[in-house]
Design an enzyme around this catalytic site. Structure first.
Site, PDB file in Angstrom:
ATOM      1  N   SER A  47      -1.107  37.101 -14.689  1.00 19.82           N
ATOM      2  CA  SER A  47      -2.480  37.234 -14.223  1.00 19.82           C
ATOM      3  C   SER A  47      -2.933  38.678 -14.323  1.00 19.82           C
ATOM      4  CB  SER A  47      -2.570  36.784 -12.770  1.00 19.82           C
ATOM      5  OG  SER A  47      -1.898  37.739 -11.971  1.00 19.82           O
ATOM      6  N   LYS A  48      -4.238  38.808 -14.253  1.00 24.20           N
ATOM      7  CA  LYS A  48      -4.857  40.112 -14.394  1.00 24.20           C
ATOM      8  C   LYS A  48      -4.398  41.055 -13.289  1.00 24.20           C
ATOM      9  CE  LYS A  48      -9.090  41.826 -16.070  1.00 24.20           C
ATOM     10  NZ  LYS A  48     -10.111  41.575 -16.961  1.00 24.20           N
TER      11      LYS A  48
END
Ligand code: GLU
Length: 486
Positions: free
Chosen positions: A255-256
């Site tokens: 994920s970011k």
């Protein structure tokens, strides 16, 4: 003859190309190129809420940067275009109507309030899954016609038949089975007249004659709905291959929050496209041996879907960095020179000019010590300007009260030589060491500190040779003046 192999990368333009998207695009590309097939880019932009300005251009630029050229796509066209779903809305409507006519889809006029209530009731009953109750399936043709005439908003839903086993084969996962009782009557056309992903995706894959659907595992749960649609239309199903999830080192979904996920972030940080492609190819695939270094053309040779793993692939930045270093090292000095020049223009040394000859020497000296092009500058600024500071630890360890005298002796020797070679520097140092009856190390460390300000770097005599006699003498004198030890 086998049917022509056609695959597609079908991203939704959310703003950037995710590294997971790059992996999907790459596997599709490799599969197509290996098997003389066609690789198609289709933009799935039917979710107007997620529309981001410039996202399509960005996606295309990232794919082009990575070197994944496609045979058909929104910017280059092709016989099955247009390749932007927002330009195909009438097609989806027509197919949705066809499904209604054959009883596999129906109009639904339920209000948001009713749906909300239904959801709450089902949640209260702790049903495993919230599902639409097929309420509007019971409407008569007259009722439907009247509601449409009265301009009541409606959606079109897929009519999922209960108690069916939905079975399909996945090239990576083998046989996959879903129970139709767990599948909602999916909306196919929304009240804004736009299709949902499921309808548009299936219609397009069919019309674009896609033979293999290769996509991320997150779409596996959508596949039974797609299979129902293919069967409902009476269309041949494509073959499916769902690629393993990309994971952070702690095994959570990539994920970011935990780092960069956009291809452009890696590009901007100086990663080579060759390295990123090589790295991404290994996220879930190997050729059955422990080989890790590949160029794109070698990947085409080696790739097969059968060798893609089922289990999640960990995104290991250390491995990416080492592949980057390896790809960098295998570039020719000529290529590196062009890259270094581009980097210099962006650097604090943009206003200075350096000869190609000098830059090539720096490249040669540093090649084994850098992982990124910009490190030909940041790791060895002393090649471009004299040091302003001297590493304290090294001063404490290596700079003695007698060091200035020793270094002056060295200066005196080299001052007499015209254009000293590496060997000349080495001979001079050996001579001073012998005269003083000192180990060479006792001279090399302070000398390195004087000319570079640091305690580590490339070979000492390379360093001196690249800097040149005048600069070496000037720097030693400056160091003698600046470094004070009691
Ligand atoms: N539009 C979907 C995405 O954003 C495509 C999934 C598929 O390949 O079917 O990834």
């Amino acid at each position: 003859m086998d049917k022509l192999l056609r695959v597609r990368f079908a991203p939704s333009p959310t703003g950037y190309l995710h590294v997971g998207g790059l992996r999907t695009a790459l596997y599709n590309y490799l599969f197509a190129r290996k098997n003389n097939g066609k690789f198609i880019l289709r933009i799935e932009d039917t979710d107007r809420n997620r529309y981001v300005e410039g996202a399509v251009e960005n996606l295309i630029n990232s794919l082009k940067w990575a070197g994944l050229d496609y045979d058909e796509g929104p910017d280059i066209g092709g016989v099955y275009g247009p390749y932007m779903q927002s330009q195909r809305l009438n097609i989806y409507k027509q197919y949705a109507k066809e499904l209604i006519n054959i009883g596999n889809a129906y109009y639904c006029f339920c209000s948001q309030e009713r749906l909300q209530k239904l959801r709450e009731e089902q949640e209260k009953q702790k049903l495993p899954q919230v599902k639409y109750d097929k309420h509007c399936l019971n409407l008569t043709t007259e009722e439907i016609e009247k509601k449409i005439k009265d301009k009541l908003p409606f959606v079109i839903r897929l009519n999922v038949k209960p108690n069916q086993k939905i079975i399909f084969n996945d090239i990576i996962r083998g046989q996959v089975e879903f129970d139709s009782n767990n599948i909602d009557d999916q909306i196919l056309i929304k009240s804004d007249d736009y299709p949902t992903y499921h309808l548009a995706n299936v219609v397009d894959d069919h019309l674009m004659k896609i033979s293999h659907v290769i996509r991320g595992e997150e779409w596996l749960s959508s596949t039974p709905k797609h299979v129902i649609l293919y069967d409902a239309f009476g269309w041949e199903r494509p073959k499916f291959a769902h690629l393993p999830l990309l994971l952070n080192p702690d095994k959570s979904k990539l994920s970011k929050r935990q780092g960069d996920v956009a291809v452009e972030d890696y590009r901007d940080k100086g990663y080579l496209k060759e390295a990123l492609i090589n790295f991404v190819a290994l996220l879930g695939w190997n050729a059955g041996d422990d080989r890790e270094f590949y160029y794109l053309n070698e990947l085409i040779e080696a790739f097969s879907l059968e060798r893609v793993n089922k289990s999640g692939a960990v995104f290991d930045i250390v491995k990416l960095n080492s592949l980057n270093a390896e790809h960098l090292r295998r570039k020719s000095n000529g290529e590196l020179l062009q890259m270094l020049k581009t980097e210099l223009i962006k650097s604090e040394f943009a206003d200075l000019s350096f000869s190609d000859e000098r830059l090539l020497l720096i490249i040669e000296a540093m090649k084994e010590r850098v992982s990124f092009v910009h490190e030909f500058i940041s790791n060895c600024k002393y090649f471009y300007k004299e040091p302003e500071e001297y590493e304290l630890k090294s001063i404490e360890k290596n700079w003695k009260p007698e060091t200035p005298d020793h270094l002056r002796k060295f200066i005196n020797l080299i001052a007499q030589i015209n254009n000293p070679s590496k060997q000349d520097y080495e001979n001079a140092l050996t001579k001073v060491a012998e005269e003083l009856n000192l180990g060479k190390g006792k001279l090399i460390h302070p000398l390195r500190l004087a000319v570079s300000g640091q305690s580590t770097g490339p070979g000492m005599f390379d360093l001196l040779y690249i800097l040149g006699k005048e600069e070496v003498i000037k720097r030693i004198e400056k160091a003698i003046e600046s470094i004070n030890v009691k």
